[in-house]
Motif scaffolding. Structure first.
Motif, PDB file in Angstrom:
ATOM      1  N   GLU A   6       0.866  -1.309  -0.012  1.00  0.00           N
ATOM      2  CA  GLU A   6      -0.104   0.012   0.023  1.00  0.00           C
ATOM      3  C   GLU A   6       0.892   1.379  -0.079  1.00  0.00           C
ATOM      4  N   SER A   7       0.191   2.272  -0.241  1.00  0.00           N
ATOM      5  CA  SER A   7       0.901   3.681  -0.503  1.00  0.00           C
ATOM      6  C   SER A   7      -0.192   4.560  -0.706  1.00  0.00           C
ATOM      7  N   GLY A   8       0.314   5.993  -0.223  1.00  0.00           N
ATOM      8  CA  GLY A   8      -0.739   6.905  -0.418  1.00  0.00           C
ATOM      9  C   GLY A   8      -1.198   7.482   0.824  1.00  0.00           C
ATOM     10  N   GLY A   9      -0.930   6.788   1.967  1.00  0.00           N
ATOM     11  CA  GLY A   9      -1.552   7.430   3.159  1.00  0.00           C
ATOM     12  C   GLY A   9      -0.994   8.768   3.707  1.00  0.00           C
ATOM     13  N   GLY A  10      -1.487   9.260   4.753  1.00  0.00           N
ATOM     14  CA  GLY A  10      -1.010  10.305   5.279  1.00  0.00           C
ATOM     15  C   GLY A  10      -1.962  11.059   6.268  1.00  0.00           C
ATOM     16  N   LEU A  11      -1.649  12.449   6.444  1.00  0.00           N
ATOM     17  CA  LEU A  11      -2.516  13.366   6.981  1.00  0.00           C
ATOM     18  C   LEU A  11      -3.276  14.070   6.031  1.00  0.00           C
ATOM     19  N   ALA A  12      -4.452  14.269   6.618  1.00  0.00           N
ATOM     20  CA  ALA A  12      -5.625  15.151   5.952  1.00  0.00           C
ATOM     21  C   ALA A  12      -6.243  15.973   6.704  1.00  0.00           C
ATOM     22  N   GLN A  13      -6.951  16.916   6.290  1.00  0.00           N
ATOM     23  CA  GLN A  13      -7.877  17.844   7.160  1.00  0.00           C
ATOM     24  C   GLN A  13      -9.370  17.350   6.797  1.00  0.00           C
ATOM     25  N   ALA A  14     -10.356  17.340   7.742  1.00  0.00           N
ATOM     26  CA  ALA A  14     -11.691  16.925   7.760  1.00  0.00           C
ATOM     27  C   ALA A  14     -12.063  17.768   6.354  1.00  0.00           C
ATOM     28  N   GLY A  15     -12.846  16.993   5.604  1.00  0.00           N
ATOM     29  CA  GLY A  15     -13.263  17.425   4.304  1.00  0.00           C
ATOM     30  C   GLY A  15     -12.425  17.178   3.025  1.00  0.00           C
ATOM     31  N   GLY A  16     -11.182  17.002   3.383  1.00  0.00           N
ATOM     32  CA  GLY A  16     -10.237  16.702   2.168  1.00  0.00           C
ATOM     33  C   GLY A  16     -10.142  15.474   1.665  1.00  0.00           C
ATOM     34  N   SER A  17      -9.243  15.031   0.998  1.00  0.00           N
ATOM     35  CA  SER A  17      -9.398  13.763   0.229  1.00  0.00           C
ATOM     36  C   SER A  17      -7.771  13.097   0.264  1.00  0.00           C
ATOM     37  N   LEU A  18      -7.565  11.919  -0.066  1.00  0.00           N
ATOM     38  CA  LEU A  18      -6.548  10.911  -0.269  1.00  0.00           C
ATOM     39  C   LEU A  18      -6.890  10.126  -1.360  1.00  0.00           C
ATOM     40  N   ARG A  19      -5.748   9.363  -1.821  1.00  0.00           N
ATOM     41  CA  ARG A  19      -5.849   8.409  -2.614  1.00  0.00           C
ATOM     42  C   ARG A  19      -4.853   7.192  -2.238  1.00  0.00           C
ATOM     43  N   LEU A  20      -5.395   6.343  -1.937  1.00  0.00           N
ATOM     44  CA  LEU A  20      -4.626   5.105  -1.474  1.00  0.00           C
ATOM     45  C   LEU A  20      -4.324   4.257  -2.529  1.00  0.00           C
ATOM     46  N   SER A  21      -3.045   3.582  -2.924  1.00  0.00           N
ATOM     47  CA  SER A  21      -2.751   2.733  -3.856  1.00  0.00           C
ATOM     48  C   SER A  21      -2.465   1.478  -3.401  1.00  0.00           C
ATOM     49  N   CYS A  22      -2.516   0.277  -3.989  1.00  0.00           N
ATOM     50  CA  CYS A  22      -2.180  -1.031  -3.788  1.00  0.00           C
ATOM     51  C   CYS A  22      -1.615  -1.781  -4.902  1.00  0.00           C
ATOM     52  N   ALA A  23      -0.180  -1.984  -5.038  1.00  0.00           N
ATOM     53  CA  ALA A  23       0.615  -2.710  -6.023  1.00  0.00           C
ATOM     54  C   ALA A  23       0.570  -4.177  -5.601  1.00  0.00           C
ATOM     55  N   ALA A  24       0.047  -4.956  -6.480  1.00  0.00           N
ATOM     56  CA  ALA A  24       0.162  -6.260  -6.416  1.00  0.00           C
ATOM     57  C   ALA A  24       0.999  -7.035  -7.269  1.00  0.00           C
TER      58      ALA A  24
END
Length: 126
Positions: A6-24
Motif C-alpha cells: 500500500e501507499s498514499g496514506g498520510g495526514l488530511a484535514q476533515a473534508g479533504g481527500s486522499l487516494r490510496l494505492s495497492c500494488a499487487a
C-alpha cells in the motif's frame, strides 16, 4: 503467492481527500478480487470496500458509501481507494487485501481474504 504494497496514506484535514494505492505482485494477481479494510486504535479491523477481479462488482461499508470509490487496473496490477469528504473517524491503518475467490455473500469478513498488505496510516484532523 501474492504480495501487496500500500501507499498514499498520510495526514488530511476533515473534508479533504486522499487516494490510496495497492500494488499487487505475484502469480495471477490480476485475476484476484481486491479490497480494503481498516483498523482504528482500540477497534476491530473492519471492512471498507471490495471490487471483483474484472472491476464490475463493488461493495462498500455504509460508513464510506458515497465518499470512497474503489477501482482496479488489471494491466498495472493495481487497486485504488479514492477517499473524499474525509472525517476524523476515518483515521485508521488501511490494509489492502486480495483473494482469488470472492464470496459475494461474505465479502466483509476478515477471514475471507488470503493476502494482506502491511497497511498504511491515514490520519484525518478536525
Amino acid at each position: 503467492q501474492v504480495q501487496l504494497l500500500e501507499s498514499g496514506g498520510g495526514l488530511a484535514q476533515a473534508g479533504g481527500s486522499l487516494r490510496l494505492s495497492c500494488a499487487a505482485s505475484g502469480r495471477t494477481s490480476s485475476t484476484y478480487g481486491m479490497g480494503w479494510f481498516r483498523q482504528a486504535p482500540g477497534k476491530e479491523r473492519e471492512f471498507v470496500a471490495v471490487i471483483g477481479w474484472s472491476g464490475g462488482t463493488t461493495y462498500y461499508a455504509d460508513s464510506v458509501k458515497g465518499r470512497f470509490t474503489i477501482s482496479k487496473d488489471n494491466a498495472k496490477n493495481m487497486a485504488y481507494l479514492q477517499m473524499m469528504s474525509l472525517k476524523p473517524e476515518d483515521t485508521a491503518v488501511y490494509y489492502c487485501v486480495a483473494d482469488p475467490v470472492i464470496n459475494w455473500s461474505d465479502y466483509d469478513r476478515v477471514g475471507l481474504y488470503d493476502y494482506w498488505g502491511q497497511g498504511t496510516q491515514v490520519t484525518v484532523s478536525s
